[in-house]
Scaffold this active site. Sequence first.
Site, short mmCIF file in Angstrom:
data_model
loop_
_atom_site.label_atom_id
_atom_site.label_comp_id
_atom_site.label_asym_id
_atom_site.label_seq_id
_atom_site.Cartn_x
_atom_site.Cartn_y
_atom_site.Cartn_z
CG ASP A 84 -2.77 -10.96 2.12
OD1 ASP A 84 -2.09 -12.00 2.24
OD2 ASP A 84 -4.01 -10.95 2.07
CG HIS B 177 -1.84 -6.55 5.28
ND1 HIS B 177 -2.74 -6.91 6.27
CD2 HIS B 177 -2.53 -6.56 4.12
CE1 HIS B 177 -3.93 -7.10 5.70
NE2 HIS B 177 -3.84 -6.89 4.40
ZN LIG Z 1 -4.74 -7.28 0.30
#
Ligand SMILES: [Zn+2]
Length: 484
Positions: free
Chosen positions: A297, A442
């Site tokens: 992400d 991430h």
């Molecule tokens: Zn996020």
Amino acid sequence: MINRSKCKHPIKGIYILLLFFVILLGIKTIWHTGSSVEELIPALTHGDTAGSVSVPHISLGNAKYRIVIDAGHGGKDPGATGASGQFEKGFNLSLAQRVYELLDQEPMFELRLTRTDDEFVALEDRAAIANDWNADALVSIHGNTYTEQTITGTETLYRHDDSIPLAQSIQDQVVKALGFPDRGVKEEHLKVLSLSQMPAVLVETGYLTNPKEEEFLLSSKGQDLAAHAIVEGLKQYFGQNIPHKQPIENEMTEVPPPVSMTETYRQGDSQNEQSIQNKVYFNGSAKEGKQVALTFDDGPDGFVTPKILDILKKNNIKATLFILGNRAKAHPDIVRRIVQEGHAIGNHSWSHPNFEKISMAEAMKQVDDTQDALEQAAGFRPILFRPPYGALGTDQMDAIHQKNLAVVNWTVDTMDWSGVSSKEIMRLVHKELKPGGIVLQHTANGKNHLANTIEALQQMIPELTAEGYSFVTVPKLLHLPDSL
Ligand SMILES: [Zn+2]
């Protein structure tokens, strides 16, 4: 603004700065004993020669000059406070983005930004981004400050002598464009300049503490003029056949924008596709064997994301990246690379707000603007949406479903953004992953440049493979098309 400007006595200022630097070096040595930051910043820690020798400019084909654009300050570090009370960090970012947009249209350059939003990036990390990428130049963008409002003018700073011609080129253009007094090109011992191993300059466009200069610099006209001037300075400098810094084999081949997958899906065998269900997906079916979807992400950025993509590519693994609209806009080239390399993409909002704390209209704008940015970068509108923090009201969920978006959260939260060790990440994965699971990691915005994520990924791939897992994208896991 830079630290020096605040000091009334320049000599004293330099001593304080030197002292600060020495203390900082000391702290760094004491703290970072074998931590992962060093692995990410080899140029800083393995004693590479500063101002390294350039490769002669012969038969470089389509090699492009790599420029790092650095918006000064950011996050907890606001920089100068302008005469109007606005912070320098915002001015720097908006000017840096204009420079990026203009330079992006010049075929001779390849670009990276050190930050794309209001985030704090340490000075050594800014230099590391440029060193790590073998950039040909770093341009740091600032506005100046002084205790007296009457002080005005443009100046460009450098640290190493090989930066003087670039500094002069940019200084000349900015002075010509803005018409502020020419304060000249000056040597300053600034960390971001000292640590950069390529021509690196810091342009103080004008004084934000002077009301007239601030007003002009904050205006759209002023920013356009300043951005064009910086671009012109770079073009003139590199236009004179400056040798490239990076070796030719490091050149990434230019990827053409992918064709929209819409048609393929409409024509292809779609028996397996199911329509979006009115629910949040946390995992796929366990009946289809040991499948896992890795998701990343908050990217793309110009630093961590390419490293993650390199690892995935090396292992021939397709993952899913939930992308922020503002980052897609800043790094369309990386969005294209993601799609070109076979990964799935999803919408992760424009700027990562908590949807439970914003209005319906704001939420929809976050979603729509990001769909537009992704369509522009990738050539299609994705079918996946992941709410920031996994937080979503039921009304919002209905509205998002009506936009043909499947809402996807995760099975395993690795907590990687918080800086937990790769060991801890792997412990969580082994503990919580089941067949059909979705793993959250991430590709931007984490602590220490997500060195733990990168390290964990290199363990996760062989370990899960050994357990019999195969890696699939989220659309494949959920039997959804990549786009509609
Ligand atoms: Zn996020």
